[in-house]
Design a protein around this motif. Sequence first.
Motif, PDB file in Angstrom:
ATOM      1  N   SER A   6       0.844  -1.192   0.000  1.00  0.00           N
ATOM      2  CA  SER A   6       0.000   0.000   0.000  1.00  0.00           C
ATOM      3  C   SER A   6       0.881   1.244   0.000  1.00  0.00           C
ATOM      4  O   SER A   6       2.083   1.181   0.289  1.00  0.00           O
ATOM      5  CB  SER A   6      -0.895   0.015   1.245  1.00  0.00           C
ATOM      6  N   ALA A   7       0.280   2.381  -0.321  1.00  0.00           N
ATOM      7  CA  ALA A   7       1.037   3.628  -0.368  1.00  0.00           C
ATOM      8  C   ALA A   7       1.675   3.946   0.982  1.00  0.00           C
ATOM      9  O   ALA A   7       2.758   4.529   1.051  1.00  0.00           O
ATOM     10  CB  ALA A   7       0.122   4.775  -0.808  1.00  0.00           C
ATOM     11  N   GLU A   8       1.020   3.544   2.073  1.00  0.00           N
ATOM     12  CA  GLU A   8       1.553   3.795   3.412  1.00  0.00           C
ATOM     13  C   GLU A   8       2.800   2.952   3.692  1.00  0.00           C
ATOM     14  O   GLU A   8       3.568   3.260   4.601  1.00  0.00           O
ATOM     15  CB  GLU A   8       0.497   3.493   4.479  1.00  0.00           C
ATOM     16  N   GLU A   9       2.999   1.901   2.913  1.00  0.00           N
ATOM     17  CA  GLU A   9       4.138   1.006   3.127  1.00  0.00           C
ATOM     18  C   GLU A   9       5.316   1.293   2.192  1.00  0.00           C
ATOM     19  O   GLU A   9       6.309   0.580   2.212  1.00  0.00           O
ATOM     20  CB  GLU A   9       3.691  -0.445   2.943  1.00  0.00           C
ATOM     21  N   TYR A  10       5.201   2.350   1.381  1.00  0.00           N
ATOM     22  CA  TYR A  10       6.308   2.709   0.506  1.00  0.00           C
ATOM     23  C   TYR A  10       7.539   3.037   1.354  1.00  0.00           C
ATOM     24  O   TYR A  10       7.433   3.661   2.413  1.00  0.00           O
ATOM     25  CB  TYR A  10       5.949   3.915  -0.353  1.00  0.00           C
ATOM     26  N   ALA A  77       7.591   1.068  -5.417  1.00  0.00           N
ATOM     27  CA  ALA A  77       7.002   1.280  -4.081  1.00  0.00           C
ATOM     28  C   ALA A  77       7.972   2.052  -3.193  1.00  0.00           C
ATOM     29  O   ALA A  77       8.230   1.691  -2.044  1.00  0.00           O
ATOM     30  CB  ALA A  77       6.618  -0.055  -3.439  1.00  0.00           C
ATOM     31  N   LEU A  78       8.507   3.134  -3.759  1.00  0.00           N
ATOM     32  CA  LEU A  78       9.444   4.002  -3.051  1.00  0.00           C
ATOM     33  C   LEU A  78       8.966   5.438  -3.160  1.00  0.00           C
ATOM     34  O   LEU A  78       8.346   5.831  -4.144  1.00  0.00           O
ATOM     35  CB  LEU A  78      10.853   3.894  -3.648  1.00  0.00           C
ATOM     36  N   GLN A 176      12.843  -4.574  -4.586  1.00  0.00           N
ATOM     37  CA  GLN A 176      12.109  -5.780  -4.203  1.00  0.00           C
ATOM     38  C   GLN A 176      12.718  -6.415  -2.955  1.00  0.00           C
ATOM     39  O   GLN A 176      11.994  -6.850  -2.052  1.00  0.00           O
ATOM     40  CB  GLN A 176      12.125  -6.779  -5.365  1.00  0.00           C
ATOM     41  N   LYS A 177      14.039  -6.454  -2.899  1.00  0.00           N
ATOM     42  CA  LYS A 177      14.713  -7.050  -1.748  1.00  0.00           C
ATOM     43  C   LYS A 177      14.493  -6.215  -0.491  1.00  0.00           C
ATOM     44  O   LYS A 177      14.316  -6.753   0.611  1.00  0.00           O
ATOM     45  CB  LYS A 177      16.206  -7.182  -2.037  1.00  0.00           C
ATOM     46  N   MET A 178      14.473  -4.901  -0.635  1.00  0.00           N
ATOM     47  CA  MET A 178      14.200  -4.021   0.502  1.00  0.00           C
ATOM     48  C   MET A 178      12.837  -4.347   1.109  1.00  0.00           C
ATOM     49  O   MET A 178      12.691  -4.493   2.330  1.00  0.00           O
ATOM     50  CB  MET A 178      14.250  -2.557   0.051  1.00  0.00           C
ATOM     51  N   HIS A 179      11.825  -4.462   0.254  1.00  0.00           N
ATOM     52  CA  HIS A 179      10.480  -4.756   0.755  1.00  0.00           C
ATOM     53  C   HIS A 179      10.401  -6.165   1.341  1.00  0.00           C
ATOM     54  O   HIS A 179       9.682  -6.393   2.318  1.00  0.00           O
ATOM     55  CB  HIS A 179       9.459  -4.582  -0.374  1.00  0.00           C
ATOM     56  N   GLN A 180      11.142  -7.100   0.773  1.00  0.00           N
ATOM     57  CA  GLN A 180      11.150  -8.453   1.306  1.00  0.00           C
ATOM     58  C   GLN A 180      11.751  -8.486   2.703  1.00  0.00           C
ATOM     59  O   GLN A 180      11.237  -9.160   3.612  1.00  0.00           O
ATOM     60  CB  GLN A 180      11.950  -9.381   0.380  1.00  0.00           C
ATOM     61  N   PHE A 181      12.834  -7.751   2.918  1.00  0.00           N
ATOM     62  CA  PHE A 181      13.462  -7.691   4.239  1.00  0.00           C
ATOM     63  C   PHE A 181      12.507  -7.097   5.270  1.00  0.00           C
ATOM     64  O   PHE A 181      12.436  -7.552   6.412  1.00  0.00           O
ATOM     65  CB  PHE A 181      14.747  -6.856   4.183  1.00  0.00           C
ATOM     66  N   VAL A 182      11.758  -6.060   4.849  1.00  0.00           N
ATOM     67  CA  VAL A 182      10.801  -5.433   5.770  1.00  0.00           C
ATOM     68  C   VAL A 182       9.680  -6.409   6.115  1.00  0.00           C
ATOM     69  O   VAL A 182       9.290  -6.550   7.281  1.00  0.00           O
ATOM     70  CB  VAL A 182      10.220  -4.142   5.161  1.00  0.00           C
TER      71      VAL A 182
END
Length: 230
Positions: A6-10, A77-78, A176-182
């Motif tokens: 979601s936009a809040e998770e960018y 998503a940044l 993609q890896k950044m979001h996966q780590f989060v």
Amino acid sequence: MIPDVSAEEYLLLSGIQHMAFCERQWALIHVEQVWAENVRTVEGKHLHERADDPFFDESRKTVRIVRSMPVVSRQLALRGVADVVEFHYSKTMIDGETCQLKDRDGWWCPLPVEYKRGKPKKDDRDAVQLCAQAVALEEMLGVTITSGCLFYGETKRREAVEFTPALRQHTLELSQKMHQFVRDGITPKAKKGKRCAQCSLVDDCQPYWMLRHRPVAAYLARMCSLEADE
């Protein structure tokens, strides 16, 4: 495209340079909220203070310069801020390359410019950050941006960066890896290298201690083996 975000998770766009430099450094800063200053980060902050004036909008005959421009990319998503975006005037519309600006006549071709301390680096950490800004600008303005510039404080020169398919793919993979780590709450293990001496988080990271430390599973297996021998 990053799925199910979601936009809040960018995430912060500026963090992609940390990810390209060291995955553990990125996670310490953006997952564990650890930060430390060193000479390099202080110098970089001062350089950006001169570039990031959100109220500065300079117009010349053929160039409009916008500083501290907010940017956001759905594909990556940044979200973040571009140091400088130059809009170069074109008398005619160039399909896919130019856009129109509010209260400005004619057509304009955007060029992102990122300010960095020091001098050009051997790796692509600066290039991926600039590429991510370009991807965001492309989505926002409906254009394709083929290149941008990195300005280095030590050399006082611009370095052109071409946004090749390979650089764009690498930028996407890093995001993609950044979001996966989060999502997984993961902080990667330390990997000792020459870059550790440049890192402001070396004391928090403890790469040398972690590399000497044996895994718990290996320790337990060794203890059980010793007890069995007795």
